[in-house]
Design an enzyme around this catalytic site. Structure first.
Site, PDB file in Angstrom:
ATOM      1  N   HIS A   1      24.620   1.166   8.828  1.00 54.37           N
ATOM      2  CA  HIS A   1      25.891   1.865   8.966  1.00 54.37           C
ATOM      3  C   HIS A   1      26.550   1.447  10.286  1.00 54.37           C
ATOM      4  O   HIS A   1      25.855   1.086  11.238  1.00 54.37           O
ATOM      5  CB  HIS A   1      25.670   3.384   8.962  1.00 54.37           C
ATOM      6  CG  HIS A   1      24.968   3.871   7.736  1.00 54.37           C
ATOM      7  ND1 HIS A   1      25.629   4.263   6.596  1.00 54.37           N
ATOM      8  CD2 HIS A   1      23.645   4.016   7.474  1.00 54.37           C
ATOM      9  CE1 HIS A   1      24.748   4.646   5.684  1.00 54.37           C
ATOM     10  NE2 HIS A   1      23.531   4.501   6.185  1.00 54.37           N
TER      11      HIS A   1
ATOM     12  N   ARG B   1       0.805 -13.778  20.525  1.00 51.49           N
ATOM     13  CA  ARG B   1       0.128 -15.073  20.651  1.00 51.49           C
ATOM     14  C   ARG B   1       0.212 -15.819  19.328  1.00 51.49           C
ATOM     15  O   ARG B   1       0.559 -15.248  18.294  1.00 51.49           O
ATOM     16  CB  ARG B   1      -1.335 -14.914  21.057  1.00 51.49           C
ATOM     17  CG  ARG B   1      -2.236 -14.271  20.007  1.00 51.49           C
ATOM     18  CD  ARG B   1      -3.685 -14.315  20.466  1.00 51.49           C
ATOM     19  NE  ARG B   1      -4.608 -13.692  19.542  1.00 51.49           N
ATOM     20  CZ  ARG B   1      -5.181 -14.302  18.493  1.00 51.49           C
ATOM     21  NH1 ARG B   1      -4.866 -15.565  18.215  1.00 51.49           N
ATOM     22  NH2 ARG B   1      -6.042 -13.660  17.721  1.00 51.49           N
TER      23      ARG B   1
ATOM     24  N   GLY C   1       0.501  -1.157   9.230  1.00 51.37           N
ATOM     25  CA  GLY C   1       0.970   0.175   8.858  1.00 51.37           C
ATOM     26  C   GLY C   1       2.029   0.738   9.788  1.00 51.37           C
ATOM     27  O   GLY C   1       2.038   0.484  10.991  1.00 51.37           O
TER      28      GLY C   1
ATOM     29  N   ASN D   1       0.833  -1.200   0.000  1.00 51.42           N
ATOM     30  CA  ASN D   1       0.000   0.000   0.000  1.00 51.42           C
ATOM     31  C   ASN D   1       0.871   1.255   0.000  1.00 51.42           C
ATOM     32  O   ASN D   1       2.097   1.182  -0.023  1.00 51.42           O
ATOM     33  CB  ASN D   1      -0.962  -0.030   1.191  1.00 51.42           C
ATOM     34  CG  ASN D   1      -2.335   0.517   0.827  1.00 51.42           C
ATOM     35  OD1 ASN D   1      -2.456   1.424   0.006  1.00 51.42           O
ATOM     36  ND2 ASN D   1      -3.361  -0.039   1.449  1.00 51.42           N
TER      37      ASN D   1
END
Length: 210
Positions: free
Chosen positions: A111, A179, A138, A81
């Site tokens: 780095h 879980r 998200g 998305n």
């Protein structure tokens, strides 16, 4: 060794002109992807195919950002998305039927920790592997070297710094297993909410067709 050879062996390397030259194709294609008519799904799909190469039914909602594209290997029915970033200095391998929610970031690049070493210009890439049927929520970040198992859900806002096994829900910063996913979850679509009979029959029919 060249810096490209060093990079591909997982050794510390410098982003020199040869490295930047390799990134040009991805920059051209991501620019094209991120400025295309967002309603032209066919064109978006063609650009994604050219960017990622080996893919089957992959779709990315722009904007999308990556370093090379050629270092990203996705399975069937991959979906990312809006505003996904994949820093594919090293290989990123993603299985079948995986979904990335908005603002997911996958980083293989890193780095050195000590400032003196970091200021030398050396960096590195460590591969990331994601199994089949994984949903990443998200604003999650997947860090270098991580492996996420198949059939797993990563909760929104997670920072995944270590491997996550198959068939679990994991979330948090740092991401931890909450879980296991069990047969009791099969008919649920959100928390304790069950699919209605009509939708559930459609789910069953789709499973049979697959």
């Amino acid at each position: 060794m060249t810096n490209i050879e060093r990079r591909d062996l997982g050794l510390p390397y410098i982003s020199d002109n040869e490295v930047f030259e390799e990134q040009k194709k991805a920059r051209v294609l991501t620019q094209k992807l991120n400025t295309v008519d967002r309603s032209d799904f066919d064109v978006i799909g063609k650009i994604v195919k050219e960017l990622l190469g080996k893919s089957d039914g992959a779709f990315i909602n722009p904007p999308f950002y990556c370093d090379y594209g050629t270092h990203i290997e996705v399975g069937k029915n991959f979906f990312a998305n809006y505003n996904c970033t994949i820093l594919d200095v090293a290989k990123v391998t993603i299985g079948d039927n995986c979904q990335l929610a908005p603002n997911v970031a996958i980083y293989t690049a890193g780095h050195p920790t000590h400032p003196d070493t970091r200021n030398s210009g050396y960096e590195y890439g460590i591969s990331v592997t994601i199994g089949d049927n994984v949903w990443i929520g998200g604003n999650s970040i997947i860090c270098p070297g991580v492996r996420i198992g198949s059939n797993t859900v990563i909760g929104a806002g997670s920072v995944v710094t270590k491997d996550i096994p198959d068939w679990v829900i994991a979330a948090g910063n740092p991401c931890r297993v909450i879980r296991e996913i069990t047969e009791e979850d099969r008919r649920l679509y959100f928390r304790d909410k069950e699919f209605d009979d009509e939708a559930w029959q459609d789910v069953m029919d789709r499973e049979e067709r697959d």
